[in-house]
Design a protein around this motif. Structure first.
Motif, short mmCIF file in Angstrom:
data_model
loop_
_atom_site.label_atom_id
_atom_site.label_comp_id
_atom_site.label_asym_id
_atom_site.label_seq_id
_atom_site.Cartn_x
_atom_site.Cartn_y
_atom_site.Cartn_z
N LEU A 1 9.07 8.96 -6.07
CA LEU A 1 8.55 9.47 -4.84
C LEU A 1 7.93 8.32 -4.39
CD1 LEU A 1 8.58 11.90 -2.57
CD2 LEU A 1 6.66 12.36 -3.49
N VAL A 2 8.45 7.88 -3.02
CA VAL A 2 7.73 6.89 -2.18
C VAL A 2 7.04 7.48 -0.91
CG1 VAL A 2 7.66 4.64 -1.18
CG2 VAL A 2 9.21 5.22 -3.20
N ARG A 3 5.70 7.36 -0.71
CA ARG A 3 5.18 7.63 0.57
C ARG A 3 4.42 6.74 1.19
NH1 ARG A 3 2.33 13.38 -0.95
NH2 ARG A 3 0.76 11.74 -1.83
N ALA A 4 4.20 6.66 2.47
CA ALA A 4 3.63 5.63 3.29
C ALA A 4 3.29 6.26 4.47
CB ALA A 4 4.24 4.25 3.31
N GLY B 1 0.68 -1.24 0.06
CA GLY B 1 -0.02 0.07 0.01
C GLY B 1 0.81 1.24 -0.16
N ALA B 2 2.11 1.36 -0.10
CA ALA B 2 2.93 2.33 -0.12
C ALA B 2 2.73 2.92 -1.64
CB ALA B 2 4.44 1.99 -0.10
N GLU B 3 2.66 4.46 -1.69
CA GLU B 3 2.02 4.97 -3.05
C GLU B 3 3.52 5.34 -3.43
OE1 GLU B 3 -0.07 9.17 -4.21
OE2 GLU B 3 0.63 9.18 -2.10
N LEU B 4 3.43 5.32 -4.85
CA LEU B 4 4.61 5.69 -5.71
C LEU B 4 4.11 6.65 -6.49
CD1 LEU B 4 5.09 2.00 -5.11
CD2 LEU B 4 7.47 3.03 -5.68
N ARG B 5 4.75 7.75 -6.88
CA ARG B 5 4.66 8.72 -7.89
C ARG B 5 5.76 9.14 -8.44
NH1 ARG B 5 1.90 13.41 -4.61
NH2 ARG B 5 1.22 14.12 -6.92
N ILE B 6 5.75 9.06 -10.00
CA ILE B 6 6.64 9.43 -10.71
C ILE B 6 6.59 10.56 -11.64
CG2 ILE B 6 8.38 8.40 -12.57
CD1 ILE B 6 7.51 5.36 -11.56
N GLU C 1 9.83 18.49 -14.79
CA GLU C 1 8.52 18.75 -14.46
C GLU C 1 8.09 18.80 -13.20
OE1 GLU C 1 5.92 16.10 -16.93
OE2 GLU C 1 7.10 16.96 -18.66
N LYS C 2 7.06 19.54 -12.72
CA LYS C 2 6.35 19.78 -11.44
C LYS C 2 5.51 18.52 -11.03
CE LYS C 2 7.71 24.33 -10.32
NZ LYS C 2 7.23 25.66 -9.84
N LYS C 3 4.62 18.04 -12.07
CA LYS C 3 3.54 17.48 -12.21
C LYS C 3 4.13 15.96 -11.96
CE LYS C 3 -0.85 16.56 -14.35
NZ LYS C 3 -1.78 16.83 -15.32
N PHE C 4 3.33 15.28 -11.09
CA PHE C 4 3.48 13.57 -11.22
C PHE C 4 2.70 13.14 -12.42
CE2 PHE C 4 5.41 14.83 -7.04
CZ PHE C 4 6.46 13.97 -7.05
N ARG C 5 3.14 12.43 -13.33
CA ARG C 5 2.45 11.80 -14.27
C ARG C 5 2.03 10.22 -14.05
NH1 ARG C 5 2.36 14.67 -19.30
NH2 ARG C 5 3.32 16.60 -19.07
N TRP C 6 2.54 9.46 -13.35
CA TRP C 6 2.39 8.24 -13.09
C TRP C 6 2.13 7.90 -11.57
CZ3 TRP C 6 6.18 10.12 -16.30
CH2 TRP C 6 6.25 10.00 -17.48
N GLN C 7 1.41 7.13 -11.07
CA GLN C 7 1.22 6.77 -9.55
C GLN C 7 0.69 5.41 -9.63
OE1 GLN C 7 -1.90 9.25 -8.06
NE2 GLN C 7 -1.89 8.01 -5.79
N THR C 8 1.15 4.72 -8.80
CA THR C 8 0.61 3.32 -8.45
C THR C 8 1.09 2.96 -6.88
OG1 THR C 8 1.12 0.98 -9.05
CG2 THR C 8 3.08 2.09 -8.82
N PHE C 9 0.75 1.84 -6.43
CA PHE C 9 0.69 1.32 -5.21
C PHE C 9 1.44 0.04 -5.12
CE2 PHE C 9 -2.64 4.62 -5.16
CZ PHE C 9 -2.57 5.04 -4.08
N SER C 10 2.10 0.01 -3.92
CA SER C 10 2.87 -1.38 -3.85
C SER C 10 1.72 -2.45 -3.75
CB SER C 10 3.85 -1.34 -2.72
OG SER C 10 3.45 -1.07 -1.41
N ASN C 11 2.02 -3.81 -3.98
CA ASN C 11 1.11 -5.07 -3.73
C ASN C 11 1.43 -5.49 -2.40
OD1 ASN C 11 3.42 -6.65 -4.14
ND2 ASN C 11 2.50 -7.28 -6.29
N SER C 12 0.90 -6.45 -2.19
CA SER C 12 0.78 -7.14 -0.78
C SER C 12 2.16 -7.67 -0.48
CB SER C 12 -0.14 -8.37 -0.84
OG SER C 12 0.17 -9.22 -1.73
N ARG C 13 2.98 -7.89 -1.63
CA ARG C 13 4.35 -8.30 -1.33
C ARG C 13 5.34 -7.00 -1.13
NH1 ARG C 13 5.05 -13.17 -5.20
NH2 ARG C 13 4.46 -11.59 -6.40
#
Length: 161
Positions: A125-128, A87-92, A97-109
């Protein structure tokens, strides 16, 4: 008369009629035959009419060219103790640029994968919740097709009140 299983019938001294025995045997045989007949049916070699399948199934080389200019950013997010962090949020974003164009979350592993375009520098950038943010630069201008990242997230210090 109620229908009983063979074991229940044997225990209750109930006799099946000849017709009941044949029906049960037929059901068992048809069930066994249906299990054995689950082979895949091959389509005919030549098709004259256009198919309604997707274009990637019609031409396997098309999907290879569609992603020929892609760069894969993949990796795993762990806690500082070495446990997977789901569930950690990853933004790329592109570094310029200033705007993040890609976003996903880490899976159960704790795993993630994001496809971006080659030829640019990126910031991941990783946030949790409960952990300090981490940011890593990724160079997608090299000849490599992917970059493996490992994030070991640090717990945020508790604030004194």
């Amino acid at each position: 008369m109620k229908y009983l299983s063979f074991q229940a019938a044997r225990n209750c001294n109930v006799r099946f009629s000849f017709v009941d025995s044949i029906l049960i045997a037929g059901l068992l045989l048809s069930f066994a035959a249906s299990l054995g007949a689950q082979e895949a049916v091959q389509p005919p070699a030549s098709q004259s009419a256009p198919s309604s399948e997707s274009t990637s199934k019609q031409n396997p080389n098309l999907s290879a060219t569609r992603h020929s200019n892609d760069f894969l950013v993949r990796g795993t997010v762990f806690t500082q103790e070495g446990f997977a962090l789901p569930g950690a949020e990853l933004r790329i974003r592109r570094s310029a640029e200033k705007k993040f164009r890609w976003q996903t979350f880490s899976n159960s592993r704790g795993d993630f994968a994001v496809r971006v375009k080659m030829g640019a520098d990126y910031e991941v950038l990783v946030r949790a919740k409960g952990f300090a943010e981490q940011s890593v630069p990724v160079d997608a201008k090299t000849g490599d097709r992917y970059k493996d990242l490992v994030f070991r997230m640090q717990h945020q210090g508790t604030k004194k009140s």
